[in-house]
Design a protein around this motif. Structure first.
Motif, mmCIF file in Angstrom:
data_model
loop_
_atom_site.group_PDB
_atom_site.id
_atom_site.type_symbol
_atom_site.label_atom_id
_atom_site.label_comp_id
_atom_site.label_asym_id
_atom_site.label_seq_id
_atom_site.Cartn_x
_atom_site.Cartn_y
_atom_site.Cartn_z
ATOM 1 N N ALA A 33 1.316 -0.278 -7.155
ATOM 2 C CA ALA A 33 0.253 -1.303 -6.380
ATOM 3 C C ALA A 33 1.106 -2.058 -5.314
ATOM 4 O O ALA A 33 2.201 -2.539 -5.928
ATOM 5 N N ASN A 34 0.302 -2.316 -4.314
ATOM 6 C CA ASN A 34 1.399 -3.187 -3.286
ATOM 7 C C ASN A 34 1.545 -4.705 -3.824
ATOM 8 O O ASN A 34 2.276 -5.427 -3.360
ATOM 9 N N GLU A 35 0.672 -5.191 -4.891
ATOM 10 C CA GLU A 35 0.795 -6.342 -5.100
ATOM 11 C C GLU A 35 0.086 -6.245 -6.816
ATOM 12 O O GLU A 35 -1.111 -5.657 -7.020
ATOM 13 N N THR A 36 0.975 -7.040 -7.617
ATOM 14 C CA THR A 36 0.498 -7.379 -8.983
ATOM 15 C C THR A 36 -0.430 -8.549 -8.997
ATOM 16 O O THR A 36 -0.658 -8.663 -10.476
ATOM 17 N N GLU A 37 -0.563 -9.237 -8.306
ATOM 18 C CA GLU A 37 -1.421 -10.412 -8.522
ATOM 19 C C GLU A 37 -1.984 -10.972 -7.257
ATOM 20 O O GLU A 37 -1.389 -10.839 -6.006
ATOM 21 N N VAL A 38 -3.243 -10.983 -7.214
ATOM 22 C CA VAL A 38 -4.142 -11.166 -5.990
ATOM 23 C C VAL A 38 -5.001 -12.243 -6.413
ATOM 24 O O VAL A 38 -5.414 -12.418 -7.436
ATOM 25 N N VAL A 39 -5.812 -12.897 -5.312
ATOM 26 C CA VAL A 39 -6.815 -14.089 -5.344
ATOM 27 C C VAL A 39 -8.108 -13.034 -5.412
ATOM 28 O O VAL A 39 -8.294 -12.147 -4.944
ATOM 29 N N ALA A 40 -9.072 -13.623 -6.183
ATOM 30 C CA ALA A 40 -10.363 -13.040 -6.671
ATOM 31 C C ALA A 40 -10.896 -12.665 -5.174
ATOM 32 O O ALA A 40 -11.029 -13.346 -4.255
ATOM 33 N N ASN A 227 2.565 -7.506 4.225
ATOM 34 C CA ASN A 227 2.189 -6.520 3.462
ATOM 35 C C ASN A 227 3.626 -5.600 2.937
ATOM 36 O O ASN A 227 4.147 -5.153 3.562
ATOM 37 N N PHE A 228 3.641 -6.230 1.706
ATOM 38 C CA PHE A 228 5.191 -5.729 0.902
ATOM 39 C C PHE A 228 4.802 -4.862 -0.249
ATOM 40 O O PHE A 228 4.143 -5.269 -1.153
ATOM 41 N N PHE A 229 5.435 -3.748 -0.314
ATOM 42 C CA PHE A 229 5.246 -2.707 -1.528
ATOM 43 C C PHE A 229 6.318 -1.832 -1.857
ATOM 44 O O PHE A 229 7.080 -1.536 -0.885
ATOM 45 N N THR A 230 6.249 -0.981 -2.897
ATOM 46 C CA THR A 230 7.171 0.055 -3.034
ATOM 47 C C THR A 230 6.464 1.245 -3.900
ATOM 48 O O THR A 230 5.388 0.848 -4.647
ATOM 49 N N LEU A 231 6.779 2.384 -3.667
ATOM 50 C CA LEU A 231 5.950 3.631 -4.362
ATOM 51 C C LEU A 231 6.609 3.685 -5.698
ATOM 52 O O LEU A 231 6.245 4.371 -6.444
ATOM 53 N N SER A 232 7.641 3.044 -6.073
ATOM 54 C CA SER A 232 8.392 3.156 -7.454
ATOM 55 C C SER A 232 8.536 1.783 -8.049
ATOM 56 O O SER A 232 9.646 1.520 -8.265
ATOM 57 N N PRO A 233 7.460 1.168 -8.565
ATOM 58 C CA PRO A 233 7.653 -0.324 -9.389
ATOM 59 C C PRO A 233 8.329 0.146 -10.674
ATOM 60 O O PRO A 233 8.800 -1.046 -11.318
#
Length: 383
Positions: A33-40, A227-233
């Motif tokens: 996922a592009n983020e592992t912690e988000v605001v509700a 927007n910051f992400f990786t396909l291989s976390p």
């Protein structure tokens, strides 16, 4: 050696842990996922790619069949979510990955106080309209008084002759003359009322000077977004990962954590080798402020599992052909969070996990789809 039932017949088999076996699965799967912690109320983008898989299916907090590679934006998240992706090479070779996203609840911002209503402007007092002067009505002239009538003068009587004077007859009394009726006195003429004098008009109050209009304030600059992400976390020790990012309203970006130095406002970069869990962060600034995004990459540990397939039932009859084995494994004894399915002809497999140890137990499935009870459980340490 423990005994379990398969297809209604008791069979016997044993699971053995081996630290030197290599993976026999032909499916490679990366899922992040592009983020592992988000605001509700926010959503995340799930990305995955696979090699050797023929079909994939979703589980946990998303459902349905999925392509072997792609991206998916989740609905708004209001509580912690778990996304599971399972990809197969046919029916006998399956790999499963899990992504967890934490949801943070923020306190609502206080609403701005309402602006006071503008005071009403004073209105000028109404001026009295001048009244027309009353015109006196003409009075009738008094009638002239009538002149009094003259009194009648009695005619002289002839002197009597010396004749025998009979007894004189009584003289007639003169009839009283009617007196003229008195004329009514004329009514007194009313004196004309004095004309009302118009009241002096009040002096108009001076109009208030208009307040100067406030100068228009320039609109604030928009706040940057990242927007910051990786396909291989999750990667195996020694592998490289591909970081990707894009921004809006940013002029400069700076890398921190597992990478350093200034970066462009958009791009992708291969980083490695990764030998331990690492966090990468990206801070981008612009005229409207700054924004920070981060992601964590876990290192997968390898766990080699070997087993001896059952050859006969407890009554001595041969075991029905086994179609597939299912390896149930997790970090806690008796609580298996993942299942890996392999071909019934295999006797070893290489599992990967971010944990340092795994508890593993197995079941067997025949042609009718009947699954046996769990085998004995073994504890395997990472290589």
């Amino acid at each position: 050696m423990l005994r379990y039932f398969l297809c209604g017949v008791v069979v016997a088999w044993t699971v053995i842990a081996s630290p030197s076996a290599r993976a026999a699965s032909s499916v490679f799967l990366s899922f992040a996922a592009n983020e592992t912690e988000v605001v509700a109320g926010d959503s995340v983008i799930l990305s995955w790619a696979s090699e050797g898989a023929r079909r994939c299916s979703a589980g946990g907090d998303w459902r349905g069949r999925q392509p072997t590679s792609g991206t998916y934006r989740t609905p708004a998240l209001n509580e912690d979510a778990k996304f599971v992706l399972k990809c197969k090479a046919g029916k006998r070779d399956v790999t499963r990955r899990i992504v967890r996203v934490a949801v943070v609840h923020q306190a609502p911002e206080p609403s701005p106080a309402p602006e006071p209503a503008p005071e009403p402007e004073p209105q000028p007092e109404p001026q009295p309209e001048p009244q027309p002067e009353p015109v006196p009505e003409p009075q009738p002239e008094p009638a002239p008084e009538p002149a009094p009538e003259p009194e009648p003068v009695p005619e002289p009587q002839p002197e009597p002759q010396p004749e025998p004077v009979p007894e004189p007859a009584p003289e007639p009394k003169p009839e009283p003359q009617p007196q003229p009726e008195p004329q009514p006195e004329p009514e007194p003429q009313p004196e004309p009322e004095p004309e009302p004098q118009p009241e002096p008009e009040p002096e108009p109050e001076p109009e208030p000077e208009p307040e100067p209009e406030p100068e228009p304030q320039p609109e604030p600059a928009p706040v940057p977004t990242v927007n910051f992400f990786t396909l291989s976390p999750e990667v195996e020790a020694g592998d490289w990962i591909q970081l990707q990012w894009s921004t809006t309203n940013a002029t400069q970006c700076y890398a921190t954590g597992g990478w350093q130095n200034q970066r462009a406002t958009a791009g992708n970069e291969s980083v490695g080798p990764i030998n331990e869990p690492t966090t990468f962060a990206l801070r981008c600034v612009g005229e409207g402020g700054e924004a920070v995004a981060s992601l964590s990459v876990n290192v997968l540990q390898r766990f080699s599992v070997q087993w001896q397939p059952p050859t006969s039932n407890v009554d001595g009859t041969p075991v029905d052909p086994i179609v597939e084995y299912r390896l149930h494994h997790g970090e806690t004894s008796g609580a298996y969070s993942d299942v890996t399915t392999v071909n019934g002809g295999m006797t070893q497999v290489l599992l990967t996990s971010t944990a340092s140890q795994l508890y593993v137990a197995m079941t067997a499935v025949d042609h009718d789809g009947e699954e046996s009870d769990l085998s004995n459980e073994v504890l395997i340490l990472a290589q």
